[in-house]
Scaffold this motif. Structure first.
Motif, short mmCIF file in Angstrom:
data_model
loop_
_atom_site.label_atom_id
_atom_site.label_comp_id
_atom_site.label_asym_id
_atom_site.label_seq_id
_atom_site.Cartn_x
_atom_site.Cartn_y
_atom_site.Cartn_z
N ARG A 19 0.84 -1.19 0.00
CA ARG A 19 0.00 0.00 0.00
C ARG A 19 0.88 1.23 0.00
NH1 ARG A 19 -3.82 2.20 4.87
NH2 ARG A 19 -1.75 2.85 5.61
N LEU A 20 0.67 2.08 -0.97
CA LEU A 20 1.37 3.36 -1.06
C LEU A 20 0.49 4.45 -0.48
CD1 LEU A 20 2.84 3.14 -4.68
CD2 LEU A 20 3.76 2.20 -2.54
N SER A 21 1.13 5.43 0.15
CA SER A 21 0.41 6.54 0.77
C SER A 21 0.94 7.86 0.27
CB SER A 21 0.56 6.49 2.29
OG SER A 21 0.11 5.28 2.82
N CYS A 22 0.07 8.85 0.27
CA CYS A 22 0.45 10.20 -0.15
C CYS A 22 -0.48 11.18 0.54
CB CYS A 22 0.35 10.33 -1.66
SG CYS A 22 0.75 11.96 -2.31
N GLU A 23 0.07 12.21 1.16
CA GLU A 23 -0.76 13.22 1.80
C GLU A 23 -1.39 14.11 0.74
OE1 GLU A 23 1.25 15.41 4.81
OE2 GLU A 23 -0.38 16.83 5.09
N VAL A 24 -2.64 14.43 0.93
CA VAL A 24 -3.37 15.27 -0.02
C VAL A 24 -3.07 16.74 0.26
CG1 VAL A 24 -5.63 15.95 -0.88
CG2 VAL A 24 -5.20 13.57 -0.21
N PRO A 25 -2.63 17.48 -0.72
CA PRO A 25 -2.36 18.92 -0.49
C PRO A 25 -3.66 19.69 -0.31
CG PRO A 25 -1.98 18.33 -2.79
CD PRO A 25 -2.28 17.06 -2.07
N GLU A 26 -3.55 20.85 0.31
CA GLU A 26 -4.74 21.68 0.55
C GLU A 26 -4.91 22.67 -0.58
OE1 GLU A 26 -4.23 21.78 5.40
OE2 GLU A 26 -5.35 23.36 4.40
N PHE A 70 -5.39 -3.13 -8.46
CA PHE A 70 -5.05 -1.93 -7.69
C PHE A 70 -6.31 -1.15 -7.37
CE2 PHE A 70 -0.45 -1.16 -9.43
CZ PHE A 70 -0.13 -2.48 -9.14
N THR A 71 -6.30 -0.49 -6.22
CA THR A 71 -7.41 0.37 -5.82
C THR A 71 -6.85 1.68 -5.28
OG1 THR A 71 -8.77 -1.54 -5.21
CG2 THR A 71 -9.45 0.60 -4.37
N ILE A 72 -7.36 2.78 -5.81
CA ILE A 72 -7.00 4.09 -5.28
C ILE A 72 -8.11 4.52 -4.34
CG2 ILE A 72 -8.01 5.35 -7.24
CD1 ILE A 72 -5.71 7.40 -6.92
N SER A 73 -7.74 5.04 -3.18
CA SER A 73 -8.75 5.42 -2.21
C SER A 73 -8.31 6.67 -1.46
CB SER A 73 -9.01 4.29 -1.21
OG SER A 73 -7.87 4.06 -0.41
N HIS A 74 -9.26 7.28 -0.79
CA HIS A 74 -9.02 8.51 -0.04
C HIS A 74 -9.52 8.34 1.39
CE1 HIS A 74 -10.49 12.71 1.13
NE2 HIS A 74 -9.17 12.77 1.16
N ASP A 75 -8.71 8.72 2.33
CA ASP A 75 -9.10 8.74 3.74
C ASP A 75 -9.17 10.19 4.17
OD1 ASP A 75 -9.09 8.80 6.58
OD2 ASP A 75 -8.28 6.77 6.62
N HIS A 76 -10.39 10.68 4.34
CA HIS A 76 -10.57 12.09 4.68
C HIS A 76 -9.95 12.42 6.03
CE1 HIS A 76 -12.46 16.03 4.54
NE2 HIS A 76 -12.82 15.84 5.79
N GLY A 77 -10.10 11.52 6.99
CA GLY A 77 -9.58 11.78 8.33
C GLY A 77 -8.06 11.85 8.37
N MET A 78 -7.42 11.01 7.56
CA MET A 78 -5.96 11.01 7.50
C MET A 78 -5.43 11.98 6.45
SD MET A 78 -4.96 8.97 9.81
CE MET A 78 -3.25 8.68 9.35
N ASN A 79 -6.36 12.56 5.67
CA ASN A 79 -5.97 13.46 4.58
C ASN A 79 -4.94 12.80 3.67
OD1 ASN A 79 -6.21 15.94 3.21
ND2 ASN A 79 -4.32 16.67 4.13
#
Length: 127
Positions: A19-26, A70-79
């Motif tokens: 699982r790869l992670s990336c912080e979402v910019p504001e 592969f699945t791309i997903s977003h975690d709002h709480g973790m941004n």
């Protein structure tokens, strides 16, 4: 521009998962389009997946080479945006990059022009 940071790369055997992670910019004045790209040595960069983070809805876009694995997903709480990679194959070996861009049109595909990029995280799959 914003420097994105990926994490979660590594080495696995074929059939394994990462699982790869990336912080979402504001992007405060727009909605957000995030993508994952990869580039193997001697090959062109390939758009793997994209996800539109709208105020009311999200949607995704995948390349045929990873669809179903592969699945791309977003975690709002973790941004954060994730790329869940299952049933990995040796041909998935590449440097993986996270990308993000503000969007005012709601269009978000792998061929979207992304403004902000990470430096990449290596994924190596052995047979």
């Amino acid at each position: 521009q914003v420097q994105l940071v990926e994490s979660g790369g590594g080495s696995v055997q074929a059939g394994g998962s990462l699982r790869l992670s990336c912080e979402v910019p504001e992007y405060t004045t727009s909605t957000t389009c995030m993508g994952w790209f990869r580039q193997a040595p001697g090959k062109e960069r390939e758009g793997v997946a994209a996800i539109y983070l709208g105020r009311l809805a999200t949607y995704t876009d995948y390349s045929d080479s990873v669809k179903g694995r592969f699945t791309i997903s977003h975690d709002h709480g973790m941004n954060a945006v994730y790329l869940h990679m299952n049933n990995l194959k040796p041909e998935d070996t590449a440097m993986y990059y996270c990308a993000g861009t503000p969007t005012w049109t709601g269009r978000c595909r792998r061929d979207t022009t992304f403004r902000d990029w990470g430096e990449g995280t290596q994924v190596t799959v052995s047979s």
